[in-house]
Design a protein around this motif. Structure first.
Motif, PDB file in Angstrom:
ATOM      1  N   CYS A  20       0.525  -1.018  -0.088  1.00 48.70           N
ATOM      2  CA  CYS A  20      -0.118  -0.140   0.134  1.00 48.70           C
ATOM      3  C   CYS A  20       0.853   1.096   0.150  1.00 48.70           C
ATOM      4  CB  CYS A  20      -0.649  -0.229   0.781  1.00 48.70           C
ATOM      5  SG  CYS A  20      -1.977  -1.149   0.952  1.00 48.70           S
ATOM      6  N   GLU A  21       2.039   0.902   1.109  1.00 49.08           N
ATOM      7  CA  GLU A  21       2.709   2.462   0.684  1.00 49.08           C
ATOM      8  C   GLU A  21       3.471   2.353  -0.232  1.00 49.08           C
ATOM      9  OE1 GLU A  21       2.820   4.785   3.680  1.00 49.08           O
ATOM     10  OE2 GLU A  21       1.752   3.973   4.342  1.00 49.08           O
ATOM     11  N   SER A  24       1.211   4.319  -3.003  1.00 49.79           N
ATOM     12  CA  SER A  24       0.795   5.523  -2.050  1.00 49.79           C
ATOM     13  C   SER A  24       1.214   6.601  -3.748  1.00 49.79           C
ATOM     14  CB  SER A  24       1.070   5.708  -1.262  1.00 49.79           C
ATOM     15  OG  SER A  24      -0.691   4.705  -0.744  1.00 49.79           O
ATOM     16  N   GLU A  25       2.865   5.457  -3.305  1.00 47.29           N
ATOM     17  CA  GLU A  25       4.014   6.959  -3.820  1.00 47.29           C
ATOM     18  C   GLU A  25       3.142   6.766  -5.672  1.00 47.29           C
ATOM     19  OE1 GLU A  25       8.231   5.202  -3.291  1.00 47.29           O
ATOM     20  OE2 GLU A  25       7.634   5.727  -1.133  1.00 47.29           O
ATOM     21  N   PHE A  30      -4.504   6.121  -5.273  1.00 48.89           N
ATOM     22  CA  PHE A  30      -4.736   5.270  -4.114  1.00 48.89           C
ATOM     23  C   PHE A  30      -4.731   6.052  -3.090  1.00 48.89           C
ATOM     24  CE2 PHE A  30      -2.716   2.032  -1.356  1.00 48.89           C
ATOM     25  CZ  PHE A  30      -3.511   1.312  -1.834  1.00 48.89           C
ATOM     26  N   LYS A  31      -5.876   5.734  -2.191  1.00 46.19           N
ATOM     27  CA  LYS A  31      -5.473   6.098  -0.703  1.00 46.19           C
ATOM     28  C   LYS A  31      -6.512   4.744  -0.117  1.00 46.19           C
ATOM     29  CE  LYS A  31      -4.929  10.378  -2.041  1.00 46.19           C
ATOM     30  NZ  LYS A  31      -3.416  10.454  -2.080  1.00 46.19           N
ATOM     31  N   TYR A  32      -5.272   4.450   1.440  1.00 46.50           N
ATOM     32  CA  TYR A  32      -5.817   3.674   2.476  1.00 46.50           C
ATOM     33  C   TYR A  32      -5.905   3.733   3.426  1.00 46.50           C
ATOM     34  CZ  TYR A  32      -1.495   2.256   3.762  1.00 46.50           C
ATOM     35  OH  TYR A  32      -0.472   2.160   4.846  1.00 46.50           O
ATOM     36  N   HIS A  87      -7.337  -2.369  -7.936  1.00 39.01           N
ATOM     37  CA  HIS A  87      -6.112  -0.147  -7.706  1.00 39.01           C
ATOM     38  C   HIS A  87      -4.892   0.411  -7.731  1.00 39.01           C
ATOM     39  CE1 HIS A  87      -9.665   0.199  -5.332  1.00 39.01           C
ATOM     40  NE2 HIS A  87     -10.044  -1.350  -4.329  1.00 39.01           N
ATOM     41  N   ALA A 217       9.568   3.810   1.446  1.00 40.79           N
ATOM     42  CA  ALA A 217       7.861   2.668   1.903  1.00 40.79           C
ATOM     43  C   ALA A 217       7.917   1.460   2.849  1.00 40.79           C
ATOM     44  CB  ALA A 217       7.796   2.341   0.488  1.00 40.79           C
TER      45      ALA A 217
END
Length: 262
Positions: A20-21, A24-25, A30-32, A87, A217
């Motif tokens: 997820c991290e 995100s980059e 992408f959000k969580y 995603h 990340a």
């Protein structure tokens, strides 16, 4: 509507949080949301939450309400693939379009990480636990001893396979990070607080871990999901006592681990 990841400390959750991290980059949309609980017994807050979400009651668990009806997944391997393809715009995957050889390497190591390497580590941990409960080693003339030795020997073989592969390739499926790394990382780092797997003599595996855990990340993952725990990349990781595993004490009370600046 949101994408939520539910985790326990010192669990395979690290795999999914790290992915997820990274996403995100790479993917601006992408959000969580991350929810982290202490490990604990059946009556603990975290365990009750996980059971309420999915019959497996395990971490990580993903709840995706950005789609209708809501999708809930509780297997880290499945969550990784879902996030990448639903995603993550396909980042970190290898498709057949890359050619059969590249796809074969990717598929092999991804499945090997869970079905072979982690599976035999789990079996080793069970043998260790049985020995501890009995207060004496498993008798050498019994089937349990022979089976446990076979599991331990297979892990040694697995470590050699890893080291040989990483002597030829920066990462397991090639020279770029793929889903394989997200699936593999827990087995080589956080899981070793339960089982003393010694990586001494496996220089390529240690290089691989140093490369991965230097990524921003991954560092954020340790801050968010593991209370700032430093990457566990030394050849032998200190075992965590129960009071740390269950959240009654901090990881930095473990001899050999200190927080930055201490």
């Amino acid at each position: 509507m949101s994408l939520k990841i539910y985790c326990l400390h010192y669990a395979a959750s690290d795999r999914v949080v790290w992915l997820c991290e990274e996403l995100s980059e790479l993917v601006p949309s992408f959000k969580y949301e991350l929810f982290v609980y202490e490990r604990g017994m059946e009556a603990s807050e975290g365990k009750k939450m996980l059971v309420s979400l999915h019959a497996a009651g395990t971490a990580p668990t993903m709840v995706d309400s950005t789609v209708s009806p809501t999708i809930t997944l509780a297997e880290s391997g499945a969550i990784i693939e879902y996030l990448i393809h639903v995603h993550g715009q396909g980042h970190f995957s290898v498709s057949l379009s890359a050619g059969p050889h590249a796809y074969a390497e990717y598929s092999h190591w991804y499945n090997w990480a869970g079905a072979s390497f982690q599976a035999f580590l789990d079996a080793n941990l069970l043998g260790q636990a049985l020995t501890a409960l009995k207060g004496a080693p498993i008798p050498e003339d019994g089937m349990a001893y022979l089976v446990h030795q076979a599991f331990k020997n297979r892990t040694l073989n697995h470590l050699k396979q890893l080291d040989d592969r990483l002597a030829r390739s920066k990462y397991l499926a090639g020279n770029e990070i793929t889903a394989v790394e997200f699936y593999m990382i827990f087995s080589l780092t956080t899981f070793r607080v339960f089982l003393p797997v010694d990586l001494a003599g496996h220089a390529n595996v240690l290089r691989y871990l140093a490369d991965i855990t230097a990524r921003p990340a991954y560092r954020r993952t340790m801050e968010k999901a593991e209370k700032g725990l430093q990457p566990l990349i030394q050849p032998l990781v200190p075992l965590f006592p129960f009071d740390v595993l269950l959240g009654a004490a901090s990881w930095d009370t473990v001899p050999g681990l200190v927080k930055d600046g201490q």
